[in-house]
Scaffold this active site. Structure first.
Site, mmCIF file in Angstrom:
data_model
loop_
_atom_site.group_PDB
_atom_site.id
_atom_site.type_symbol
_atom_site.label_atom_id
_atom_site.label_comp_id
_atom_site.label_asym_id
_atom_site.label_seq_id
_atom_site.Cartn_x
_atom_site.Cartn_y
_atom_site.Cartn_z
ATOM 1 N N TYR A 32 0.826 -1.201 0.000
ATOM 2 C CA TYR A 32 0.000 0.000 0.000
ATOM 3 C C TYR A 32 0.861 1.251 0.000
ATOM 4 O O TYR A 32 2.079 1.191 0.208
ATOM 5 C CB TYR A 32 -0.951 0.007 1.205
ATOM 6 C CG TYR A 32 -0.295 0.377 2.522
ATOM 7 C CD1 TYR A 32 0.503 -0.528 3.220
ATOM 8 C CD2 TYR A 32 -0.472 1.653 3.073
ATOM 9 C CE1 TYR A 32 1.095 -0.173 4.434
ATOM 10 C CE2 TYR A 32 0.107 2.007 4.280
ATOM 11 C CZ TYR A 32 0.896 1.084 4.952
ATOM 12 O OH TYR A 32 1.481 1.442 6.145
ATOM 13 N N LYS A 144 6.353 -1.923 2.156
ATOM 14 C CA LYS A 144 5.167 -1.323 2.787
ATOM 15 C C LYS A 144 3.988 -2.273 2.600
ATOM 16 O O LYS A 144 3.071 -2.018 1.813
ATOM 17 C CB LYS A 144 4.891 0.056 2.169
ATOM 18 C CG LYS A 144 4.085 0.979 3.063
ATOM 19 C CD LYS A 144 4.205 2.417 2.581
ATOM 20 C CE LYS A 144 3.257 3.373 3.282
ATOM 21 N NZ LYS A 144 3.411 3.455 4.729
ATOM 22 N N GLU A 177 11.941 2.780 14.275
ATOM 23 C CA GLU A 177 11.149 3.912 13.763
ATOM 24 C C GLU A 177 9.845 3.956 14.534
ATOM 25 O O GLU A 177 9.637 3.158 15.454
ATOM 26 C CB GLU A 177 10.902 3.743 12.251
ATOM 27 C CG GLU A 177 10.124 2.481 11.912
ATOM 28 C CD GLU A 177 9.963 2.250 10.412
ATOM 29 O OE1 GLU A 177 9.914 3.220 9.631
ATOM 30 O OE2 GLU A 177 9.864 1.073 10.028
ATOM 31 N N LEU A 201 11.077 1.340 7.080
ATOM 32 C CA LEU A 201 10.523 1.803 5.809
ATOM 33 C C LEU A 201 11.360 2.958 5.263
ATOM 34 O O LEU A 201 11.718 3.859 6.017
ATOM 35 C CB LEU A 201 9.081 2.290 6.034
ATOM 36 C CG LEU A 201 8.336 2.688 4.770
ATOM 37 C CD1 LEU A 201 7.871 1.451 4.018
ATOM 38 C CD2 LEU A 201 7.144 3.574 5.099
HETATM 39 N N1 PDD Z 1 2.854 5.238 7.284
HETATM 40 N N2 PDD Z 1 7.485 4.155 9.021
HETATM 41 C C1 PDD Z 1 6.342 3.438 9.023
HETATM 42 C C2 PDD Z 1 6.333 2.115 9.695
HETATM 43 C C3 PDD Z 1 5.202 3.942 8.379
HETATM 44 O O1 PDD Z 1 4.074 3.228 8.368
HETATM 45 C C4 PDD Z 1 5.259 5.214 7.758
HETATM 46 C C5 PDD Z 1 4.099 5.800 7.032
HETATM 47 C C6 PDD Z 1 6.461 5.922 7.808
HETATM 48 C C7 PDD Z 1 6.628 7.265 7.148
HETATM 49 O O2 PDD Z 1 6.717 7.098 5.760
HETATM 50 P P1 PDD Z 1 6.320 8.270 4.757
HETATM 51 O O3 PDD Z 1 7.165 9.425 5.124
HETATM 52 O O4 PDD Z 1 6.687 7.736 3.422
HETATM 53 O O5 PDD Z 1 4.861 8.527 4.945
HETATM 54 C C8 PDD Z 1 7.557 5.360 8.428
HETATM 55 C C9 PDD Z 1 1.678 5.562 6.524
HETATM 56 C C10 PDD Z 1 1.401 6.990 6.368
HETATM 57 C C11 PDD Z 1 0.505 4.765 7.073
HETATM 58 O O6 PDD Z 1 0.708 3.594 7.323
HETATM 59 O O7 PDD Z 1 -0.585 5.299 7.210
#
Ligand code: PDD
Length: 277
Positions: A32, A144, A177, A201
Site C-alpha cells: 500500500y 510497505k 522507527e 521503511l
Molecule cells: N505510514 N514508518 C512506518 C512504519 C510507516 O508506516 C510510515 C508511514 C512511515 C513514514 O513514511 P512516509 O514518510 O513515506 O509517509 C515510516 C503511513 C502513512 C501509514 O501507514 O498510514
C-alpha cells in the site's frame, strides 16, 4: 455444497463476492501507499509510486501497469476536488481459495480512497508525546506491506497511555522507527536517525527532511540509538506523509526541550515547507 457465512448470512461459496476471498484479507498479501496533497497539489507522487513498485517487485506481484495506477491516483484526486487530501491505495495479489502459496492464477485487486486530511496545526504547534514499544515486526519492514498488526498493537498501546505515537525498539535495544512514522533526534545541532536498512521503511518524508537539513547545512547522521540515549536529546521529532514533521515534547514521560517544539525542528519544518508550498 460448499458454504460461506458472512456475518449472519449463509450462502453457497460460488455466490460469494470475490472481495471476501482477497489474499489481502487472508494474509496481508499486498502493498500500500499513502500520498497527500498540499493546497491542490500532490506531493512526491513519483517517489511514492517508485516505492510501491519496489514493494510489488519484492513480493512478486507481477505484470502491474504502474503508469495506469499513477493515472488512477491523479484522476481520483482531481475528481475529489479536495485540496488537502490523503490518498490511500493498495494492491493485493488477488482473490482465490485460501492457499498460502501463490502458484495459482491471480488477478491483483486495486483499492483507493481520497479523503480529507485532518488538520494537524495544533499538534504541530504543541508537539506530541511518544512512548516506546517492542518492535514485533518482521525483517522486511522496507516493504510497505498490508501486514500491520504489530504496528496496530503498538499504536493502540500508545493511545491507551495517551501518547500520540509508539516508537519501536528492536531486540538489540535500539530504536527502529515509529509505528507509522520516521523518528529523528537532535543532539548538539546534529540530526540523528536510524540507518536505512531492511528493518525500516524508506520514508519519503524522511528523504525530504534530509534534503531540508542539507539546505540548512545541518548534518544528518545515521546511527542506532537506544531509548536511554534518546531521552537526553535536545530535540526530537517524527515525520510522516500525513503530518510531515511533528515535534515530540515527551518521550516515555521524560520532558524534551522543555515541552516545547524545538528550535531546530522548527527550522527544518520551515525549510520542508519550501518543498510543499
Ligand atoms: N505510514 N514508518 C512506518 C512504519 C510507516 O508506516 C510510515 C508511514 C512511515 C513514514 O513514511 P512516509 O514518510 O513515506 O509517509 C515510516 C503511513 C502513512 C501509514 O501507514 O498510514
Amino acid at each position: 455444497v460448499e458454504i460461506a457465512i458472512i456475518d449472519e448470512k449463509f450462502l453457497p461459496l460460488e455466490e460469494l463476492d470475490k472481495v471476501y476471498m482477497d489474499r489481502g484479507t487472508f494474509f496481508g498479501d499486498g502493498v500500500y501507499e499513502v500520498v497527500r496533497s498540499y493546497n491542490g497539489k500532490i506531493f512526491a507522487l513519483a517517489e511514492h509510486i517508485q516505492r510501491f513498485e519496489n514493494g510489488l517487485n519484492a513480493i512478486g506481484i507481477e505484470n502491474v501497469d504502474i503508469e495506469k495506477i499513477k493515472q488512477k491516483v491523479i484522476s481520483a484526486f482531481e475528481k475529489s476536488k479536495i485540496p488537502n487530501a490523503k490518498i490511500y491505495f493498495h494492491l493485493t495479489r488477488g482473490s482465490g481459495p485460501r492457499e498460502h502459496n501463490f502458484t495459482g492464477d491471480y488477478k491483483p485487486n486495486f483499492f483507493l480512497t481520497v479523503t480529507e486530511l485532518p488538520d494537524c496545526t495544533s499538534l504541530k504547534k504543541n508537539g506530541v508525546s511518544v512512548i516506546t514499544h517492542p518492535d514485533w515486526r518482521w525483517k522486511r519492514c522496507d516493504i510497505k506491506s498490508l501486514n500491520l498488526l504489530p504496528n496496530v498493537l503498538a499504536k493502540q498501546a500508545a493511545s491507551e497511555k495517551n501518547a500520540f505515537e509508539a516508537i519501536l525498539v528492536n531486540e538489540d535495544g535500539y530504536i527502529t522507527e515509529g509505528a507509522s512514522s520516521a523518528f529523528f533526534s537532535i543532539f548538539d545541532e546534529k540530526v540523528y536517525t536510524t540507518p536505512l536498512q531492511e528493518n525500516i521503511l524508506p520514508s519519503i518524508t524522511r528523504k525530504f527532511v534530509t534534503k531540508a537539513c542539507r539546505n540548512l547545512t545541518l548534518e544528518v547522521i545515521e546511527k542506532h540509538l537506544s531509548p536511554d540515549e534518546v531521552k537526553k536529546a535536545d530535540e526530537l521529532f517524527m515525520a510522516v506523509t500525513t503530518k510531515d514533521i511533528l515535534p515530540i515534547i515527551e518521550f516515555n514521560n521524560v520532558e524534551i526541550s522543555n515541552r516545547l517544539p524545538g528550535e531546530i525542528t522548527s527550522k527544518i519544518e520551515n525549510e520542508f515547507a519550501e518543498f510543499t508550498g
